[in-house]
Write a protein that holds these residues in place. Structure first.
Motif, PDB file in Angstrom:
ATOM      1  N   SER A 240       0.812  -1.221   0.000  1.00 49.24           N
ATOM      2  CA  SER A 240       0.000   0.000   0.000  1.00 49.24           C
ATOM      3  C   SER A 240       0.844   1.268   0.000  1.00 49.24           C
ATOM      4  O   SER A 240       0.353   2.349  -0.356  1.00 49.24           O
ATOM      5  N   LYS A 241       2.108   1.175   0.392  1.00 52.56           N
ATOM      6  CA  LYS A 241       2.985   2.340   0.466  1.00 52.56           C
ATOM      7  C   LYS A 241       3.809   2.543  -0.806  1.00 52.56           C
ATOM      8  O   LYS A 241       4.662   3.430  -0.859  1.00 52.56           O
ATOM      9  N   LYS A 247       4.028  -0.509  -7.702  1.00 58.46           N
ATOM     10  CA  LYS A 247       3.041  -1.578  -7.571  1.00 58.46           C
ATOM     11  C   LYS A 247       3.015  -2.457  -8.817  1.00 58.46           C
ATOM     12  O   LYS A 247       2.886  -3.683  -8.721  1.00 58.46           O
ATOM     13  N   ASP A 279      -2.616  -5.660  -0.146  1.00 59.37           N
ATOM     14  CA  ASP A 279      -2.029  -4.605   0.688  1.00 59.37           C
ATOM     15  C   ASP A 279      -1.310  -5.167   1.907  1.00 59.37           C
ATOM     16  O   ASP A 279      -0.534  -4.449   2.555  1.00 59.37           O
ATOM     17  N   ASN A 280      -1.562  -6.423   2.233  1.00 56.99           N
ATOM     18  CA  ASN A 280      -0.889  -7.053   3.381  1.00 56.99           C
ATOM     19  C   ASN A 280       0.447  -7.686   3.003  1.00 56.99           C
ATOM     20  O   ASN A 280       1.144  -8.220   3.871  1.00 56.99           O
ATOM     21  N   SER A 282       4.352  -7.425   1.732  1.00 55.45           N
ATOM     22  CA  SER A 282       5.445  -6.459   1.871  1.00 55.45           C
ATOM     23  C   SER A 282       6.646  -6.912   1.057  1.00 55.45           C
ATOM     24  O   SER A 282       6.797  -8.096   0.737  1.00 55.45           O
TER      25      SER A 282
END
Length: 344
Positions: A240-241, A247, A279-280, A282
């Motif tokens: 999400s960052k 992305k 989004d979870n 990383s």
């Protein structure tokens, strides 16, 4: 000492290319065709109970293993074995498998390596890849199988006639980039490296504070050959960052790993990852930000772990693995299957 048979090697590798046009088919039928081509002696070496601890004996270094190899097969048996492998993988996974096997010939040349295994076979041997089947292949009952040798460990579980698990999935390459011999320039896992470096080097200074968790890369994948991954340190930048372009690169890297799998399984795995939340996920990095020195990256989320490590042999020796954190070796689907049977 058994003679290193170049003719048998060429024949086996040719079959890899012949089988490369196969699409996913009825897996239990293909597996039973393979078993039916074997003598009783070879079947006894190939088959284990589904509950046998051997099913969890993952390894990716040159060791003495269980199961039959290409050394044991005639041409009919080789073809049947490779059809099983092809039907269990996507096009990319099958390509990588055959090219990793081919690298054994490169290692034998550049290492001038005449050492042998305890069974007398060469330590570097493109025919020394093992087939094990766990349980009786069936469209109704669960079963599994494994294809494993130096720098390959592919583990499959089938329930209701389809692949329900295909992890752990390990690919390794040594050399990462071939520097000599007629294979000079070959880089089996090139796309993984290219996308990993593209993503990490797109980070801003602020993002890099989160992405880079160590200036020194670990000397191997952190999970090694553990049956269960266990808890890992939460490091890296959440999806999400990332910027929109980052992305896109992240998703291209993720899709590259999913492309190793048989199409239907890949789609199910993709949906599972999305359900747990993109989004979870990383992305984390350790070590050098440029090729030629040790580096490591991972993608980590509630259900997924991907590790990539290139540190050994002057950062020219790659190990990469995919783990389903909820269903390695099909343990989750097998648990649900047995609970359903118990209710009946």
């Amino acid at each position: 000492m058994r003679k290193f048979n170049k003719t048998k090697i060429k024949a086996a590798l040719l079959l890899l290319f012949i089988c490369s046009g196969l699409s996913a088919q009825d897996l239990p039928t293909i597996a039973n065709t393979f078993l039916g081509s074997l003598s009783k002696e070879l079947r006894d070496k190939t088959m284990f109970a589904l509950e046998d601890s051997e099913r969890f004996n993952m390894n990716y270094v040159p060791i003495t293993r269980q199961g039959v190899t290409f050394h044991d097969f005639n041409e009919v048996q080789k073809t049947a074995a490779l059809k099983l492998l092809r039907a269990s993988l996507g096009e990319e996974g099958y390509r990588k498998s055959k090219e990793i096997m081919e690298l054994e010939k490169v290692l034998r040349i550049i290492e001038n390596n005449d050492r042998t295994m305890p069974d007398g076979r060469p330590r570097r041997d493109p025919l020394n890849y093992h087939f094990c089947i766990f349980g009786q292949p069936s469209a109704n009952e669960p079963w599994g199988w494994r294809f494993e040798g130096h720098h390959l460990s592919l583990n499959f579980t089938s329930t209701e006639g389809i692949l329900s698990s295909a992890t752990p999935t390990f690919f390794g390459t040594n050399p990462g980039i071939v520097r000599s011999t007629k294979y000079k320039g070959k880089e089996v896992l090139k796309k993984e490296a290219t996308l990993g470096f593209a993503l990490v080097n797109s980070m801003s200074k602020e993002q890099m504070k989160t992405v880079l968790f160590s200036n020194v890369a670990p000397n191997d994948i952190i999970t090694l050959t553990k049956r269960k991954v266990g808890e890992l340190e939460k490091v890296g930048i959440p999806f999400s960052k990332l910027s929109e372009s980052q992305k896109a690169t992240f998703m291209e890297l993720l899709e590259l790993y999913l492309s190793n799998y048989e199409e239907n399984f890949a789609q199910g795995f993709r949906e599972k990852i999305k359900k747990s939340g993109i989004d979870n996920l990383s992305f984390a990095w350790a070590g050098s930000l440029t090729p030629g020195k040790g580096h490591y990256f991972r993608i980590h989320g509630p259900t997924l772990l991907i590790e990539y490590d290139n540190t050994q042999n002057n950062a020219n020796h790659v190990h990469t693995v995919v783990r389903d954190l909820t269903n390695d070796y099909g343990e989750d689907v097998l648990k649900r299957h047995y609970e359903k049977d118990h209710q009946h």
